[in-house]
Design a protein around this motif. Structure first.
Motif, PDB file in Angstrom:
ATOM      1  N   ALA A   6      19.408  25.937  42.219  1.00 20.44           N
ATOM      2  CA  ALA A   6      19.295  24.483  42.369  1.00 20.44           C
ATOM      3  C   ALA A   6      20.140  23.762  41.324  1.00 20.44           C
ATOM      4  CB  ALA A   6      17.827  24.068  42.248  1.00 20.44           C
ATOM      5  N   ASP A   7      20.113  24.263  40.080  1.00 20.06           N
ATOM      6  CA  ASP A   7      20.906  23.634  39.014  1.00 20.06           C
ATOM      7  C   ASP A   7      22.397  23.781  39.287  1.00 20.06           C
ATOM      8  OD1 ASP A   7      20.905  22.322  36.352  1.00 20.06           O
ATOM      9  OD2 ASP A   7      21.963  24.147  35.764  1.00 20.06           O
ATOM     10  N   ALA A   8      22.778  24.950  39.842  1.00 21.35           N
ATOM     11  CA  ALA A   8      24.190  25.151  40.183  1.00 21.35           C
ATOM     12  C   ALA A   8      24.617  24.161  41.268  1.00 21.35           C
ATOM     13  CB  ALA A   8      24.410  26.587  40.664  1.00 21.35           C
ATOM     14  N   ALA A   9      23.726  23.893  42.226  1.00 17.95           N
ATOM     15  CA  ALA A   9      24.038  22.921  43.281  1.00 17.95           C
ATOM     16  C   ALA A   9      24.200  21.523  42.693  1.00 17.95           C
ATOM     17  CB  ALA A   9      22.930  22.938  44.339  1.00 17.95           C
ATOM     18  N   ARG A  10      23.334  21.163  41.728  1.00 13.62           N
ATOM     19  CA  ARG A  10      23.447  19.854  41.070  1.00 13.62           C
ATOM     20  C   ARG A  10      24.783  19.727  40.373  1.00 13.62           C
ATOM     21  NH1 ARG A  10      23.414  18.285  35.978  1.00 13.62           N
ATOM     22  NH2 ARG A  10      22.764  20.338  35.209  1.00 13.62           N
ATOM     23  N   PRO A  47      13.087  26.499  27.029  1.00 16.95           N
ATOM     24  CA  PRO A  47      13.728  25.188  26.787  1.00 16.95           C
ATOM     25  C   PRO A  47      14.935  24.946  27.688  1.00 16.95           C
ATOM     26  CG  PRO A  47      13.145  26.218  24.710  1.00 16.95           C
ATOM     27  CD  PRO A  47      12.937  27.251  25.769  1.00 16.95           C
ATOM     28  N   GLN A  48      15.732  25.985  27.923  1.00 18.24           N
ATOM     29  CA  GLN A  48      16.893  25.819  28.803  1.00 18.24           C
ATOM     30  C   GLN A  48      16.464  25.587  30.247  1.00 18.24           C
ATOM     31  OE1 GLN A  48      16.773  28.497  26.470  1.00 18.24           O
ATOM     32  NE2 GLN A  48      17.918  27.115  25.087  1.00 18.24           N
ATOM     33  N   LEU A  49      15.391  26.285  30.678  1.00 17.40           N
ATOM     34  CA  LEU A  49      14.873  26.066  32.024  1.00 17.40           C
ATOM     35  C   LEU A  49      14.338  24.641  32.170  1.00 17.40           C
ATOM     36  CD1 LEU A  49      12.938  29.430  32.567  1.00 17.40           C
ATOM     37  CD2 LEU A  49      15.092  28.751  33.634  1.00 17.40           C
ATOM     38  N   ALA A  50      13.661  24.166  31.119  1.00 16.90           N
ATOM     39  CA  ALA A  50      13.154  22.793  31.148  1.00 16.90           C
ATOM     40  C   ALA A  50      14.304  21.795  31.232  1.00 16.90           C
ATOM     41  CB  ALA A  50      12.305  22.529  29.898  1.00 16.90           C
ATOM     42  N   GLN A  51      15.396  22.071  30.541  1.00 18.30           N
ATOM     43  CA  GLN A  51      16.570  21.186  30.619  1.00 18.30           C
ATOM     44  C   GLN A  51      17.097  21.123  32.053  1.00 18.30           C
ATOM     45  OE1 GLN A  51      18.663  23.185  27.225  1.00 18.30           O
ATOM     46  NE2 GLN A  51      19.202  21.078  26.634  1.00 18.30           N
ATOM     47  N   GLN A  52      17.147  22.301  32.713  1.00 17.30           N
ATOM     48  CA  GLN A  52      17.616  22.319  34.094  1.00 17.30           C
ATOM     49  C   GLN A  52      16.723  21.456  34.981  1.00 17.30           C
ATOM     50  OE1 GLN A  52      17.725  26.400  35.355  1.00 17.30           O
ATOM     51  NE2 GLN A  52      19.534  26.932  34.133  1.00 17.30           N
ATOM     52  N   LEU A  53      15.408  21.598  34.802  1.00 19.07           N
ATOM     53  CA  LEU A  53      14.481  20.837  35.632  1.00 19.07           C
ATOM     54  C   LEU A  53      14.602  19.339  35.393  1.00 19.07           C
ATOM     55  CD1 LEU A  53      11.299  23.115  35.398  1.00 19.07           C
ATOM     56  CD2 LEU A  53      12.738  22.751  37.406  1.00 19.07           C
ATOM     57  N   LEU A  54      14.693  18.940  34.135  1.00 20.68           N
ATOM     58  CA  LEU A  54      14.802  17.509  33.842  1.00 20.68           C
ATOM     59  C   LEU A  54      16.135  16.961  34.338  1.00 20.68           C
ATOM     60  CD1 LEU A  54      13.593  14.998  32.676  1.00 20.68           C
ATOM     61  CD2 LEU A  54      14.400  15.675  30.402  1.00 20.68           C
ATOM     62  N   ASP A  62       8.129  17.050  42.369  1.00 19.02           N
ATOM     63  CA  ASP A  62       6.853  17.207  43.055  1.00 19.02           C
ATOM     64  C   ASP A  62       7.020  17.847  44.434  1.00 19.02           C
ATOM     65  OD1 ASP A  62       6.045  15.542  40.851  1.00 19.02           O
ATOM     66  OD2 ASP A  62       4.265  15.034  42.035  1.00 19.02           O
ATOM     67  N   GLN A  63       8.217  17.767  44.970  1.00 22.20           N
ATOM     68  CA  GLN A  63       8.514  18.414  46.237  1.00 22.20           C
ATOM     69  C   GLN A  63       9.108  19.806  46.021  1.00 22.20           C
ATOM     70  OE1 GLN A  63       7.912  17.263  49.369  1.00 22.20           O
ATOM     71  NE2 GLN A  63       6.866  15.494  48.479  1.00 22.20           N
ATOM     72  N   VAL A  64       9.965  19.942  45.031  1.00 27.60           N
ATOM     73  CA  VAL A  64      10.704  21.194  44.823  1.00 27.60           C
ATOM     74  C   VAL A  64       9.841  22.279  44.190  1.00 27.60           C
ATOM     75  CG1 VAL A  64      12.625  22.249  43.570  1.00 27.60           C
ATOM     76  CG2 VAL A  64      12.931  20.049  44.715  1.00 27.60           C
ATOM     77  N   LEU A  65       9.111  21.942  43.117  1.00 28.22           N
ATOM     78  CA  LEU A  65       8.379  22.977  42.379  1.00 28.22           C
ATOM     79  C   LEU A  65       7.307  23.686  43.221  1.00 28.22           C
ATOM     80  CD1 LEU A  65       8.054  21.510  38.766  1.00 28.22           C
ATOM     81  CD2 LEU A  65       9.407  23.462  39.541  1.00 28.22           C
ATOM     82  N   PRO A  66       6.545  22.972  44.057  1.00 24.23           N
ATOM     83  CA  PRO A  66       5.589  23.712  44.894  1.00 24.23           C
ATOM     84  C   PRO A  66       6.266  24.737  45.800  1.00 24.23           C
ATOM     85  CG  PRO A  66       4.992  21.400  44.827  1.00 24.23           C
ATOM     86  CD  PRO A  66       6.345  21.510  44.189  1.00 24.23           C
ATOM     87  N   ARG A  67       7.466  24.403  46.285  1.00 22.15           N
ATOM     88  CA  ARG A  67       8.184  25.369  47.120  1.00 22.15           C
ATOM     89  C   ARG A  67       8.666  26.552  46.299  1.00 22.15           C
ATOM     90  NH1 ARG A  67      11.564  20.526  50.005  1.00 22.15           N
ATOM     91  NH2 ARG A  67       9.833  19.699  51.273  1.00 22.15           N
ATOM     92  N   VAL A  68       9.104  26.284  45.077  1.00 20.37           N
ATOM     93  CA  VAL A  68       9.471  27.380  44.174  1.00 20.37           C
ATOM     94  C   VAL A  68       8.244  28.262  43.925  1.00 20.37           C
ATOM     95  CG1 VAL A  68      10.229  27.959  41.824  1.00 20.37           C
ATOM     96  CG2 VAL A  68      11.342  26.099  43.080  1.00 20.37           C
TER      97      VAL A  68
END
Length: 378
Positions: A36-40, A87-94, A104-110
């Protein structure tokens, strides 16, 4: 340092298996987040010519930590946030949120993906244990040694050890067979010391069940059908196998859900399950045999109060009748040995011995099943 007990080692093996399933699920979740981060990043480079600067690690951890705990299963979120690169994963999410992604839509699917992976890994581990239950059942005769193995708190560790030995090229079946007599001697010596009988007396259920229902099965002498869980353990049928056989019965009787439930709830169900287990070992099509219950519904004829008994008899016959027989060609027949065994004027154990056609002193239902044709368990 104190040596861990078998129970402690078994607990550690179970915990390691569960932890491996969660860690694998976390790997899957991280993969999806990375994609997902790569797509962003790709979209921002495509539209703006450059990527947005990532938020600081401190800001990201503070802002998305609670969301991860809220939107992902607790075991997966905990494991994810304990990773060194959290911390790096949190950066990707933010960064995804700031780019317009609704977490709220993406994380439940993950989370769904991660749970699916976790459950697949756990099921694989369970299948491995099931494999060794079958190996023990096929290699060792019914009796105290087999029961002691499968009821031991250390069984998961034993199964794991068998798997490791097989990976190293050891013939585990040969080890089990060779060790049986020595272990049986230990059991008998301890029983004698404690003043217990070395050979259990034939139980009332074993006497009453003797006949078509038990012919050819490798059964202990002292099973108690009123204790289903213990009897299934004595017969070396684990819960997963039992549930599979129950499912097969229900699938074989479409439109007769009540009758199927009545059959699997019957007191004699463990003996039918044992028959199915033996058929599986011999490579026989259990489900094809069970399908006869829907083709020949003569079990419907008679008083409703005796329906359960008729279902058990019909299921037993359907499983024992050779493949290819038509539904009406073979009905339940009188077993003269069984008739003598249940006669009030004859001692069932003596009748069983007198009626044995193949080996003196051994009742038909105590004769060992044919040797399994398949090789090492996979």
């Amino acid at each position: 340092m104190t040596t861990p007990t078998p129970e402690e080692r078994a607990g550690e093996a179970f915990a390691e298996s569960a932890a491996e399933a969660v860690q694998t699920a976390v790997m899957a979740a991280r993969l999806v987040m990375a994609i997902a981060d790569a797509a962003r990043r790709h979209q921002q480079r495509k539209q703006k010519g450059k990527e947005d600067d990532p938020p600081t690690a401190e800001e990201a951890v503070n802002e998305v930590g609670k969301d991860v705990q809220r939107l992902l299963p607790s075991d997966i979120s905990t494991a994810l946030m304990e990773e060194a690169d959290w911390p790096q994963l949190a950066q990707q999410l933010l960064a995804l949120r700031k780019a317009g992604v609704d977490l709220d839509q993406v994380l439940p699917r993950v989370g769904e993906i991660a749970v699916n992976v976790r459950d697949q890994v756990a099921a694989k581990a369970s299948e491995t244990t099931d494999q060794w239950v079958r190996t023990v059942r096929e290699t060792l005769p019914a009796g105290p040694v087999r029961e002691a193995i499968l009821t031991s708190p250390a069984w998961p560790e034993m199964a794991a050890t068998m798997a490791r030995l097989e990976e190293k090229g050891v013939n585990v079946r040969e080890v089990l067979a060779t060790a049986h007599n020595e272990v049986l001697a230990v059991d008998q010596a301890v029983a004698k010391k404690l003043g217990a009988a070395a050979e259990p007396a034939m139980s009332r259920d074993a006497q009453l069940s003797y006949g078509p229902l038990t012919t050819g099965l490798d059964l202990p002498r002292d099973y108690d059908l009123s204790d289903r869980e213990q009897t299934l353990t004595k017969l070396a049928i684990d819960p997963q196998e039992n549930q599979r056989y129950i499912r097969w019965v229900r699938e074989a009787m479409p439109g007769h859900e009540r009758e199927a439930d009545l059959l699997v709830a019957s007191r004699q169900w463990p003996l039918l399950a044992s028959r199915m287990a033996q058929m599986e070992t011999e490579g026989k099509p259990v489900r094809e045999h069970l399908a006869r219950l829907a083709k020949d519904t003569s079990w419907q004829e008679g008083p409703d109060a005796q329906l359960g008994t008729r279902l058990v008899q019909s299921a037993s016959e359907a499983l024992r009748r050779p493949a290819g027989d038509g539904p009406g060609e073979s009905r339940v027949k009188v077993n003269t040995a069984a008739a003598r065994a249940t006669s009030p004027s004859v001692d069932p154990t003596k009748a069983a011995k007198a009626a044995a056609p193949a080996e003196a002193g051994v009742a038909p239902h105590r004769q060992p099943a044919p040797a399994p044709t398949r090789g090492k368990s996979k």
